[in-house]
Design a protein around this motif. Structure first.
Motif, short mmCIF file in Angstrom:
data_model
loop_
_atom_site.label_atom_id
_atom_site.label_comp_id
_atom_site.label_asym_id
_atom_site.label_seq_id
_atom_site.Cartn_x
_atom_site.Cartn_y
_atom_site.Cartn_z
N THR A 47 -37.23 -26.69 -20.66
CA THR A 47 -36.66 -25.44 -21.18
C THR A 47 -35.13 -25.52 -21.16
OG1 THR A 47 -36.93 -24.43 -19.02
CG2 THR A 47 -38.63 -23.96 -20.64
N LYS A 79 -32.72 -24.97 -24.40
CA LYS A 79 -31.69 -23.93 -24.40
C LYS A 79 -30.29 -24.52 -24.44
CE LYS A 79 -34.33 -21.17 -21.06
NZ LYS A 79 -34.30 -20.66 -19.68
N SER A 117 -29.38 -23.48 -30.44
CA SER A 117 -28.38 -22.49 -30.00
C SER A 117 -27.03 -22.67 -30.66
CB SER A 117 -28.17 -22.52 -28.49
OG SER A 117 -29.16 -23.21 -27.85
N LEU A 166 -27.39 -21.09 -34.00
CA LEU A 166 -27.39 -19.63 -33.83
C LEU A 166 -25.97 -19.11 -33.73
CD1 LEU A 166 -29.34 -17.10 -32.86
CD2 LEU A 166 -28.37 -17.64 -30.68
N SER A 211 -30.93 -14.08 -36.06
CA SER A 211 -32.09 -13.50 -35.37
C SER A 211 -33.33 -14.33 -35.60
CB SER A 211 -32.33 -12.07 -35.84
OG SER A 211 -31.19 -11.29 -35.62
N ALA A 263 -33.22 -17.16 -33.31
CA ALA A 263 -33.54 -16.72 -31.95
C ALA A 263 -35.05 -16.60 -31.77
CB ALA A 263 -32.85 -15.39 -31.65
N LEU A 267 -36.63 -19.95 -31.56
CA LEU A 267 -36.26 -20.60 -30.30
C LEU A 267 -37.16 -20.10 -29.16
CD1 LEU A 267 -34.29 -22.47 -28.81
CD2 LEU A 267 -32.73 -20.55 -28.57
N ILE A 268 -37.40 -18.78 -29.15
CA ILE A 268 -38.28 -18.22 -28.12
C ILE A 268 -39.69 -18.81 -28.24
CG2 ILE A 268 -39.42 -16.13 -27.29
CD1 ILE A 268 -36.91 -14.61 -28.16
N CYS A 309 -39.76 -22.31 -26.93
CA CYS A 309 -39.72 -22.38 -25.46
C CYS A 309 -41.08 -22.04 -24.86
CB CYS A 309 -38.67 -21.42 -24.90
SG CYS A 309 -37.00 -22.02 -25.10
N PHE A 310 -41.72 -20.97 -25.39
CA PHE A 310 -43.03 -20.59 -24.86
C PHE A 310 -44.06 -21.68 -25.13
CE2 PHE A 310 -41.52 -16.19 -24.46
CZ PHE A 310 -41.97 -15.97 -23.18
N ILE A 362 -38.24 -16.55 -17.06
CA ILE A 362 -37.79 -17.93 -16.82
C ILE A 362 -37.81 -18.72 -18.11
CG2 ILE A 362 -38.45 -20.12 -15.69
CD1 ILE A 362 -39.03 -18.62 -13.22
N THR A 363 -38.78 -18.42 -18.96
CA THR A 363 -38.91 -19.18 -20.21
C THR A 363 -38.02 -18.64 -21.33
OG1 THR A 363 -41.22 -19.28 -19.53
CG2 THR A 363 -40.66 -20.25 -21.65
N ILE A 364 -37.82 -17.33 -21.37
CA ILE A 364 -37.05 -16.76 -22.49
C ILE A 364 -35.61 -17.26 -22.43
CG2 ILE A 364 -36.20 -14.66 -23.58
CD1 ILE A 364 -38.63 -13.22 -22.45
N PRO A 365 -35.12 -17.88 -23.50
CA PRO A 365 -33.75 -18.39 -23.48
C PRO A 365 -32.73 -17.26 -23.61
CG PRO A 365 -34.78 -18.86 -25.58
CD PRO A 365 -35.81 -18.20 -24.75
N GLN A 396 -30.01 -17.20 -25.01
CA GLN A 396 -29.39 -17.13 -26.34
C GLN A 396 -30.09 -16.15 -27.25
OE1 GLN A 396 -30.21 -19.84 -24.73
NE2 GLN A 396 -28.77 -21.51 -25.07
N ALA A 397 -31.40 -15.94 -27.01
CA ALA A 397 -32.17 -15.08 -27.89
C ALA A 397 -31.65 -13.65 -27.89
CB ALA A 397 -33.64 -15.12 -27.48
N ILE A 440 -27.33 -11.84 -30.09
CA ILE A 440 -26.97 -10.96 -31.20
C ILE A 440 -27.27 -9.48 -30.88
CG2 ILE A 440 -27.48 -10.39 -33.61
CD1 ILE A 440 -27.75 -13.38 -34.14
N MET A 486 -21.71 -19.28 -23.55
CA MET A 486 -22.00 -18.66 -24.84
C MET A 486 -21.72 -17.15 -24.84
SD MET A 486 -25.53 -18.77 -26.91
CE MET A 486 -25.62 -19.37 -28.58
#
Lengths: 294, 293
Positions: free
Chosen positions: A228, A232, A252, A255, A269, A272, A275-276, A279-280, B132-135, B137-138, B141, B229
Motif C-alpha cells: 500500500t 500511495k 498520486s 492526481l 476525483s 482518486a 486509486l482507492i 489499494c483495496f 489503513i488501506t485508504i490512501p 491522496q484520495a 481534492i 502532498m
C-alpha cells in the motif's frame, strides 16, 4: 458484569472523536470524489455532467498515462516486496543473532526512516546528478571511462528514472521494515533458539526453521505496508522525477498534476476513486494469499 | 542449570556461531551501515564546499583545508533564503497537535471497542481499520475544496485535522493491542467501588497506557512530519511546513550546491540529534507497536 442502560450513550461518546475524524476526512471525501468524478469541473464554475467520460479518458492511453502510472506503482510494489523486504528480513535475522554492536547497527539502519523525505529526495537528486556522486564513483573505480559520456540517471525517457526513484525509497524504508522484523526475530524465546542449537542446528537452520515461521504475522504486516505504501507513493517521485514526468508517473503524481496544474477536479476525483479501488484490491489479495498459506 | 549435579556442560554445549559466519555477518552489516551513513556524510561535506570543489576537485570527502577555511557562509546563505525556524515551528506545532488529537481519539475509541461489550464492536473496529488501506491522496481534492470554501486554507487546523484522521487507524490498532493486555478485573473492581465509565477510563486505564502513547506518538510522527502532498497544496508563505517549505526553497535555488547542502543539513540535524539522544526509546516504542499491533 451487569449492563447499564447508559452504555449506549457512553459508547457513542467514546467513539465520537474518532468517528468525526473518520467521517469528515475519509468517508465524506470518498463520497464526494465518487460524485465529482462524473463531472467536468474546475472547482469554481458550473459542473458539467460527463457520465463515464473521465474514466474512459483515463483508460485511453493516448490521452493520459494512467495505465502506465498504475503499472509503475505495481512495479514499485513488486520491487518493495521482492527486494526491499527480503533485504530487511536478512538484516533483521543477522542482527537478531546477538552480535557485537547490535544496537549500533540497529540505530544506524533506522536513521534514514526519520530523515525528512524532502531532504532524502534532494540529496539523491545530487547523488544521481550527471556530475554527482554515483557517476563520480563509477569513474573513479574505472567502470565509466569518459566523464562526458555518463548515464543519465534522472533523464526523462532514458528508462532509468523510476529505478532512480526506487533506490532512495529502498534506502529510506529498509530500516523501517528491518526494525519491524527485528521485533519478530527477538520475540522468539531464547530457550527455543538454544535448544535447537544444542541439537546441532546452525544459525541459518534456526532462522529458516524456527524464526521465520514464527514471524508470519509480522511479515504479512510488512507486505501490506510495503504494497500500500508503494501504491500511495508520492513524495520521492514528486521530488526526484517531478509531477510532470510521464516516465515515472504514479497515480498520486497524476492526481496532483491534474488538480493543481490543470484544475481538472473531476478527472482528479476519478483518479482518486481508482486509486482507492486499487489499494483495496491489493490488500484483499494479500490477505487471501496469506490465508491460503495458513 | 550448569550447576546441577551430574551435568557436564561440555556434553551439552550450545553450538557456537561459526567464526567465518560471524565475520561474514559483520562485513555485511558494516557495508550496509556505510550505505546508510555515507550519503549523509557526503551531504554534510558538500555543505561546506564551493561548486568548484563539489563538481571537480574534491568530490567525495572532507572539504579542502582546515575547518577555518571551510565555506561556513553556505549556512548563512541558506538561512537567508529560508526561514528555517518558522518552518520547524510550523512542523512541530502541527505534528504535536496531530499526535495529541490522534492518541486521545484512538484511546477513547479503543476503550469503547475493547472494554465495553456491545454487539457491533468488532464491526466498528473493522470499519476503522479500513483507514489503513485508504490512501491519504484520495481526500486531497474534497478536503481542499471544503477548506477553501470555509476560508481555512493556510491555517494549522487545515493540516492537523486530515493528519489526525489518517493517523487514526494505525493508532487505534496499536491502542487495541495495549488495551487488551490490561486485565478486565481492574475495571470491574473500579465499577464495584462506584466509578463510572468516564472515571475508569481517565483514572484507571489512561495512566496504564503510557507506553502506548509513546508508540502511537512515534508512528503518528512518522506519518505527519514528512507529509508533502497536503502541506504543499494547503499551505503557502510562512505557514509552510518543513517539507513543503524546503521543496519551495529548492525550486528557486538549484545551481549553488553548497547552499543546498547547508539547507539540507540544517533540516536534518535537529532530527538526528533528537534521534541520537532518544534512539533506544524510539526503537523500543516502535518495536512495541510491531509486537502488539
Amino acid at each position: 458484569m451487569k449492563r447499564k442502560k447508559t452504555d449506549g450513550i457512553t459508547i457513542f461518546l467514546f467513539l465520537l472523536p474518532a468517528l468525526l475524524l473518520f467521517v469528515a476526512i475519509l468517508v465524506a471525501p470518498l463520497i464526494s470524489s465518487g460524485f465529482n468524478s462524473f463531472f467536468k469541473w474546475n472547482g469554481i464554475g458550473n459542473k458539467e455532467f460527463l457520465g463515464w467520460k473521465n474514466y474512459k479518458s483515463l483508460f485511453d492511453k493516448s490521452q493520459i498515462p494512467f495505465w502506465h502510472s498504475v503499472r509503475n506503482a505495481m512495479l514499485l510494489a513488486g520491487l518493495s516486496v521482492f527486494i526491499q523486504l527480503p533485504l530487511a528480513l536478512f538484516l533483521a535475522l543477522l542482527l537478531g543473532r546477538g552480535i557485537k554492536g547490535e544496537r549500533f547497527f540497529l540505530s544506524v539502519n533506522f536513521l534514514p526512516v526519520l530523515i525528512s523525505t524532502v531532504v532524502i529526495g534532494q540529496l539523491w537528486l545530487k547523488i544521481f546528478h550527471p556530475e554527482g556522486l554515483v557517476n563520480a564513483l563509477l569513474l573513479k573505480i574505472g567502470y565509466l571511462k569518459d566523464p562526458l559520456n555518463v548515464p543519465q540517471w534522472l533523464g526523462e525517457g532514458k528508462g532509468l528514472l523510476l529505478y532512480s526513484c526506487f533506490i532512495p525509497m529502498l534506502w529510506q524504508y529498509v530500516g523501517y521494515h528491518m526494525l519491524l522484523m527485528y521485533a519478530g526475530v527477538k520475540s522468539v524465546p531464547t530457550e527455543l533458539r538454544e535448544a535447537a542449537k544444542i541439537d546441532g542446528a546452525t544459525d541459518a537452520q534456526v532462522d529458516w526453521h524456527i524464526v521465520i515461521p514464527s514471524m508470519k504475522q509480522i511479515i504479512k504486516v510488512s507486505v501490506i505496508f510495503a504494497v500500500t505504501g508503494s501504491l500511495k507513493s508520492y513524495d520521492l517521485i514528486a521530488i526526484i522525477a517531478g509531477i510532470n514526468s510521464n516516465e515515472a508517473a504514479v497515480p498520486s503524481t497524476l492526481l496532483k498534476r491534474h488538480m493543481s496544474l490543470r484544475m481538472e477536479y473531476g478527472l482528479g476525483s476519478a483518479i482518486a476513486v481508482l486509486l482507492i479501488i486499487l489499494c483495496f484490491a491489493c490488500s484483499i489479495a494479500i490477505g487471501a494469499i496469506f490465508k491460503e498459506r495458513d | 542449570m550448569a550447576k546441577q549435579k551430574g551435568f557436564n556442560p561440555a556434553d551439552y554445549q550450545v553450538r557456537k556461531t561459526n567464526k567465518a559466519m560471524a565475520v561474514f555477518t559483520w562485513i555485511v552489516l558494516v557495508i550496509w551501515a556505510i550505505f546508510n551513513l555515507y550519503p549523509l556524510y557526503w551531504m554534510f561535506s558538500f555543505s561546506l564546499k564551493d561548486n568548484q570543489q563539489i563538481l571537480h576537485t574534491n568530490k567525495f570527502g572532507i572539504p579542502d583545508g582546515w575547518p577555518s577555511k571551510w565555506r561556513w557562509k553556505n549556512y548563512a546563505e541558506a538561512t537567508d533564503t529560508g526561514d528555517f525556524v518558522r518552518m520547524f515551528t510550523n512542523s512541530i506545532v502541527i505534528t504535536l497537535a496531530t499526535i495529541v488529537i490522534t492518541v486521545l481519539a484512538a484511546m477513547m475509541a479503543s476503550y469503547a471497542i475493547t472494554r465495553i461489550r456491545w454487539r457491533f464492536s468488532e464491526t466498528m473496529n473493522k470499519i476503522f481499520m479500513l483507514g489503513i488501506t485508504i490512501p491519504i491522496q484520495a481526500s486531497l481534492i474534497p478536503v481542499y475544496l471544503v477548506l477553501s470554501e470555509a476560508k481555512m486554507l493556510n491555517t494549522y487546523i487545515a493540516l492537523i485535522i486530515p493528519y489526525s484522521a489518517f493517523s487514526l487507524a494505525m493508532a487505534l490498532l496499536i491502542c487495541n493491542g495495549f488495551m487488551t493486555q490490561i486485565p478486565k478485573e481492574l475495571d470491574e473492581a473500579a465499577y464495584i467501588d462506584g466509578c463510572g465509565r468516564g472515571r475508569v477510563f481517565f483514572q484507571v486505564i489512561l495512566p496504564l497506557m503510557k507506553p502506548a502513547v509513546a508508540t502511537c506518538g512515534i508512528y503518528t510522527f512518522l506519518q505527519c512530519w514528512n507529509e508533502l502532498m497536503f502541506s504543499q497544496t494547503f499551505m503557502n508563505g510562512d505557514m509552510m511546513t518543513l517539507p513543503a517549505g524546503m521543496q519551495q526553497l529548492f525550486g528557486s535555488h538549484t545551481t549553488d550546491w553548497g547552499t543546498i547542502g547547508a539547507a539540507l543539513s540544517i533540516a536534518t540535524f535537529p532530527t538526528v540529534i533528537a534521534y541520537i539522544m532518544f534512539s533506544r526509546r524510539i526503537q523500543d516504542s516502535f518495536i512495541a507497536g510491531a509486537v502488539k499491533g
